[in-house]
Design an enzyme around this catalytic site. Sequence first.
Site, PDB file in Angstrom:
ATOM      1  N   ALA A 185     -11.069  33.482 -13.941  1.00 41.56           N
ATOM      2  CA  ALA A 185     -10.989  32.052 -14.238  1.00 41.56           C
ATOM      3  C   ALA A 185     -12.013  31.251 -13.433  1.00 41.56           C
ATOM      4  CB  ALA A 185      -9.581  31.537 -13.958  1.00 41.56           C
TER       5      ALA A 185
ATOM      6  N   ASP B 155     -16.239  44.787 -24.089  1.00 43.92           N
ATOM      7  CA  ASP B 155     -16.617  46.150 -24.449  1.00 43.92           C
ATOM      8  C   ASP B 155     -17.809  46.153 -25.407  1.00 43.92           C
ATOM      9  OD1 ASP B 155     -14.254  47.267 -23.055  1.00 43.92           O
ATOM     10  OD2 ASP B 155     -13.175  46.236 -24.639  1.00 43.92           O
TER      11      ASP B 155
ATOM     12  N   ARG C  69      -3.947  45.810 -12.058  1.00 48.22           N
ATOM     13  CA  ARG C  69      -3.585  47.201 -11.777  1.00 48.22           C
ATOM     14  C   ARG C  69      -4.024  47.553 -10.366  1.00 48.22           C
ATOM     15  NH1 ARG C  69      -4.800  52.254 -15.841  1.00 48.22           N
ATOM     16  NH2 ARG C  69      -3.931  53.931 -14.576  1.00 48.22           N
TER      17      ARG C  69
ATOM     18  N   HIS D  98      -8.283  47.947 -25.862  1.00 49.04           N
ATOM     19  CA  HIS D  98      -9.140  47.706 -24.690  1.00 49.04           C
ATOM     20  C   HIS D  98      -8.641  48.636 -23.577  1.00 49.04           C
ATOM     21  CE1 HIS D  98     -11.534  45.855 -21.618  1.00 49.04           C
ATOM     22  NE2 HIS D  98     -10.456  45.503 -20.936  1.00 49.04           N
TER      23      HIS D  98
ATOM     24  N   ALA E 191      -5.492  30.712 -13.231  1.00 49.56           N
ATOM     25  CA  ALA E 191      -6.614  29.830 -12.895  1.00 49.56           C
ATOM     26  C   ALA E 191      -7.067  29.938 -11.444  1.00 49.56           C
ATOM     27  CB  ALA E 191      -6.240  28.378 -13.228  1.00 49.56           C
TER      28      ALA E 191
ATOM     29  N   GLN F 158     -10.092  35.430 -10.048  1.00 52.26           N
ATOM     30  CA  GLN F 158     -11.539  35.640 -10.090  1.00 52.26           C
ATOM     31  C   GLN F 158     -12.177  35.350 -11.442  1.00 52.26           C
ATOM     32  OE1 GLN F 158     -13.850  38.642  -7.850  1.00 52.26           O
ATOM     33  NE2 GLN F 158     -12.059  39.844  -8.414  1.00 52.26           N
TER      34      GLN F 158
ATOM     35  N   ASN G  60       3.637  43.062 -16.927  1.00 47.16           N
ATOM     36  CA  ASN G  60       2.915  42.008 -17.642  1.00 47.16           C
ATOM     37  C   ASN G  60       3.549  41.588 -18.953  1.00 47.16           C
ATOM     38  OD1 ASN G  60       0.953  41.455 -15.740  1.00 47.16           O
ATOM     39  ND2 ASN G  60      -0.344  43.140 -16.407  1.00 47.16           N
TER      40      ASN G  60
END
Length: 333
Positions: free
Chosen positions: A17, A159, A92, A187, A12, A15, A105
């Site tokens: 969020a 996408d 990344r 994705h 949160a 960017q 992650n």
Amino acid sequence: MAEPLKVLITGAAGQIAYSLMFQVGSGSVFGPNQPLKLVLLDILPMKSVLDGVLMEMMDCALPLVKEIVATVDETEAFTDVDVAMLVGAMPRREGMERKDLLAANVKIFKSQGAAMDKVSKKNIKVVVVGNPANTNALICSKYAPSIPKENFSCLTRLDQNRAQAQVAARVGVDTQNVGNTIIWGNHSSTQFPDVSHATVTKDGKVVSVYEAVKDDDWLKGDFIKTVQTRGGAVIKARKLSSAMSAAKATCDHIRDWWTGCAEGKWVSMGVISDGSYDIPKGLMYSFPVRTKPDHTYEIVQGLSISDFARAKMDATAKELQEELAAAMEVCEH
């Protein structure tokens, strides 16, 4: 007025969020008559930034937002949540391999899945935005076994929006006049943006994208490459990753899942494969789906698949199988 929906946004202080939470709070996702309780979660090192975001959300004075909680505690954040938008993930960085990102992650989403399993509502709806989104969503679902697999999804709507915008610009129509584009698979740069079943409305007539564009080489070449690599192009130009467009796509994804899409239309969502189109069962794979007003969806069936499409769909499935194997290795050690 309806009972407030409890909506969680992770990452949160980040960017995406920052663009996302105002759209959610303003009523553009769940409608103008749906009150909300917003829960904002981030990690302890981001607590100060999170406090600033909380101040700003309070200062927006949004009528639908009845309560806002900002926390760094996973259990508090996931308690009794109706909808979770899992944005937070390690980004990344330059020099990082995709497998490095995956290893970092996966642990986040394993932990969040376990928290969800213990304290969230069993009918919670989850969209994972943090990359690698498909595999993160699948890991999250694996560690929340009491929640139905179909309640987990990942974001490929960005996408789809990118593909739709490319076609619209090429043909010279508004984006809403391009319908039923499909994103198959991951994705990632192996995803397959497919317009073989898509349409363009121009001058009052509905025609296929191939008929409207009149350039098969572009549709099978540069168009696909542009959509596959758009995220990298944004980073190169902006020096930051896609945030505004990712937030908008997250809102599109949840809105359509919550309220249903129009008759004859479908949208792309990463969902657990049931074996449709010969995609291995259990992968979190992007399909065309029809969403319904009862917050459910079904994979669109019976679409013809060319040899060209088949090869692309299988390649992205293979990447997802490799990602899953790597993720499970991290989880089990």
